[in-house]
Design an enzyme around this catalytic site. Structure first.
Site, PDB file in Angstrom:
ATOM      1  N   GLU A  51      -3.998  12.703   1.366  1.00  0.00           N
ATOM      2  CA  GLU A  51      -5.106  11.955   0.776  1.00  0.00           C
ATOM      3  C   GLU A  51      -4.724  10.679   0.038  1.00  0.00           C
ATOM      4  O   GLU A  51      -5.556   9.802  -0.130  1.00  0.00           O
ATOM      5  CB  GLU A  51      -5.939  12.860  -0.119  1.00  0.00           C
ATOM      6  CG  GLU A  51      -5.246  13.328  -1.362  1.00  0.00           C
ATOM      7  CD  GLU A  51      -5.993  14.495  -1.988  1.00  0.00           C
ATOM      8  OE1 GLU A  51      -6.163  15.520  -1.309  1.00  0.00           O
ATOM      9  OE2 GLU A  51      -6.399  14.382  -3.138  1.00  0.00           O
ATOM     10  N   ALA A  52      -3.487  10.566  -0.443  1.00  0.00           N
ATOM     11  CA  ALA A  52      -3.129   9.303  -1.108  1.00  0.00           C
ATOM     12  C   ALA A  52      -2.982   8.179  -0.090  1.00  0.00           C
ATOM     13  O   ALA A  52      -2.820   7.017  -0.469  1.00  0.00           O
ATOM     14  CB  ALA A  52      -1.873   9.453  -1.949  1.00  0.00           C
TER      15      ALA A  52
END
Lengths: 260, 352
Positions: A51-52
């Site tokens: 997700e980053a």
């Protein structure tokens, strides 16, 4: 028979649930270990989203400890930020969400925000949604890990962080404005659960060797759908365990204990 | 005309819905625009010290947008300087943070008249592999902080809406969860499809704090590894303070303009600060110092369980208040730990 702990069983079962040639959006810990095990065994073309902001990295520095860890970004095909990967997900790129949580109900709604009834004075504050809420909404299928305990498999969760089938009504997710199909599997060390197609309620798919459906029902705070024939969970082989332990060399995730 | 709508969430969970009258927790889109329009736009040297930058932009009552993700490329040096100088009634805005938010919360617990957090609009606040956030648990349990929960994409999209000059942005999440029953977003019936879609309000921080690998003196920034939500926060914020591992030449920026992730008009102060994200990780420079992260969390956890502030006070004195500059903090980290963190990065490729 080989000796394995509950975390190793969960990671192994998670690996078995994933399919080759798909994309899995992984949360920290056991989901990453499961996906790495799958890549090294039955699903070499399985790819991960972090997700980053990374898509399809090759994890050559070892197991990422965070979904923003440098280790999750090595040799990726595409690296941006949260907007980059979540927008791909909203568009339909991610086949699986692989999340954890503190509580789950019979419709696969998951809590990772808080305990209590008062949002302004939270009895126990958990981390919050993080990526999970968006993953459960917009990845196509959601895989959930929750420890098999009565206080966690509950009739009503305290707070819905990640949307499942809501109250079970057929149009719940449509009215929620989310795009993914919804909960697919719930993984524990002693049972694998799925969801009944007509009622959208959690059903028992597989149980660990030596256990009966009643043993599982006793650890669940709502009524499970139990089919006549329940399959036995496949256990990891010595080679699977060697691989799993090699993936989590530092023992960050496979070493911990579950309250029985 | 878009119509207010609801998902079918009702009596599915235990938490009681709350009614919030919508208000901006920072500048409105109009105020943010007016502020940017009034700035001189020419390329100018924004190089300064952290002390000066914080003194100039950080005030009581502001919305502070924190860059990075959990403990990745977090603005450690800026947070420490804010704690040294003090700031009250802060609104924090971020998607996922760990040390930065805990440090501010710990400072509040030590002396509310020096640092305090009034509220936080967030998606996640904890330590991932190491555990929950003790200071957040303490503040939340005692009703000392007003929270507003979104998903990570929700917060990222809110900053993005700010970066786009919009008042809100539609998302495909939050609906059907208790974020819908508690946060400041709202469901509407889409005027085009007739289907429900969830709107989250834009987030415009007063001050954004961002740590990057490279920046030139004008504030053009290069980021490698995860961008997190740094470009969006920098653009949404009224003022952005950048700390950089390395200062780049204007020539380098102009040679590879595609690599600029944050353009100069969106930044206001540029501080050269090697190790500015330590003990968090900065791709291409150093990995997490898990030892220091664990040490601080354990001190906080002990406070949460016992209420004894002695060790907490000792930590803040040693690592923050007794340090005149961020370099002094770094010099208190055992050199072998710093070396280990550098080695563990594995020399990730960056173009600086």
């Amino acid at each position: 028979m080989v000796d394995y702990n509950p975390y190793e069983m969960i990671a192994y079962t998670g690996s078995m649930v994933l399919e080759d040639n798909t994309i899995v959006f992984v949360g920290t810990g056991l989901p990453i270990i499961a996906a790495m095990h799958a890549q090294r065994t039955h699903a070499p073309k399985l790819l991960m989203i972090y997700e980053a902001g990374s898509l399809a990295p090759i994890l050559e520095l070892g197991l990422p400890l965070s979904v923003g860890d440098t280790r999750a970004f090595t040799k990726a095909c595409f690296v941006k930020g949260l907007c980059g990967v979540f927008e791909l997900t909203q568009r339909g790129v991610a086949d699986y969400a692989f999340i954890g949580g503190a509580q789950v109900d019979k419709y696969g709604n998951v809590n990772s925000t808080m305990l209590g009834q008062d949002y302004s004075k939270q009895e126990t504050r958990f981390p919050g949604s993080g990526g999970a809420g968006a993953m459960a909404a917009n990845c196509e299928k959601t895989i959930i890990i929750v420890p098999l305990e009565r206080r966690r498999f509950v009739e009503k969760v305290d707070f819905i962080t990640s949307v499942g089938y809501g109250d079970g009504s057929p149009d719940y997710r449509e009215k929620a404005g989310v795009m993914g199909a919804g909960p697919y599997r719930v993984i524990t060390h002693q049972a694998l659960f799925g969801f009944d197609e007509t009622t959208r309620r959690m059903n028992l798919l597989e149980i660990a060797p030596g256990l009966k459906p009643d043993d599982i029902q006793n650890k669940v705070g709502f009524e499970l759908i139990v089919p006549k024939e329940v399959e036995t969970m496949k256990e990891p082989t010595a080679e699977d365990l060697r691989l799993l332990r090699e993936i989590d060399l530092e023992g960050y995730f496979l070493g911990r204990k579950i309250n029985r | 005309m878009a119509e207010r709508a609801w998902s079918k969430i009702k009596n599915i969970s235990e938490v009681k819905p709350i009614e919030r009258k919508f208000e901006w927790w920072g500048p409105s889109p109009e105020e943010a625009r007016k502020n940017l329009v009034s700035k001189p736009k020419g390329l100018r040297d924004k190089g300064t010290s952290l002390k000066e930058a914080v003194k100039r932009y950080v005030r009581d009552g502001i919305n502070l947008g924190i860059g990075g993700f959990v403990n990745t490329r977090i603005p450690v040096a800026a947070i420490h300087e804010i704690i040294r100088q003090g700031a009250k009634d802060l609104t924090l805005s971020f998607q996922s943070e760990s040390l930065t938010a805990e440090w501010l919360a710990g400072a509040m617990i030590l002396d509310e008249n020096h640092v305090s957090i009034k509220r936080a609009e967030i998606a996640w606040w904890a330590y991932e592999v190491i555990g929950l956030a003790p200071m957040l648990r303490y503040l939340a349990k005692n009703g000392m902080i007003e929270l507003d929960d979104y998903t990570n994409y929700g917060m990222a999209a809110r900053f993005k809406a700010g970066a786009m000059g919009l008042p809100f942005i539609p998302t495909r999440d939050h609906g059907g969860t208790d974020m819908e029953t508690t946060n400041r977003g709202t469901m509407i019936k889409c005027p085009f499809t007739g289907r429900n879609v969830y709107l989250v309000p834009a987030c415009y921080p007063d001050v954004g704090i961002i740590h990057v690998q490279g920046a030139d003196k004008y504030g053009n920034c290069r980021i490698f590894g995860p961008l997190c939500t740094c470009p969006e926060i920098a653009s949404a914020a009224v003022n952005t303070i950048v700390t950089a591992e390395k200062i780049l030449s204007e020539e380098s920026i102009r040679q590879y303009p595609n690599l600029t992730e944050i353009p100069f008009p969106m930044t206001d102060a540029v501080v050269h600060q090697p190790f500015g994200g330590y003990p968090g990780a900065v791709y291409g420079f150093y990995w997490f110092d898990m030892k220091h992260i664990r040490m601080f969390r354990e001190i906080c956890e002990e406070f949460r369980k016992t209420g004894n502030k002695d060790k907490l006070e000792e930590y803040y004195n040693r690592y923050i208040f007794e340090c005149e500059t961020p370099d002094e903090f770094i010099n208190k980290i055992p050199p072998e730990d710093r070396q280990e963190a550098i080695k563990s990065d594995g020399g990730q490729p960056v173009i600086l």
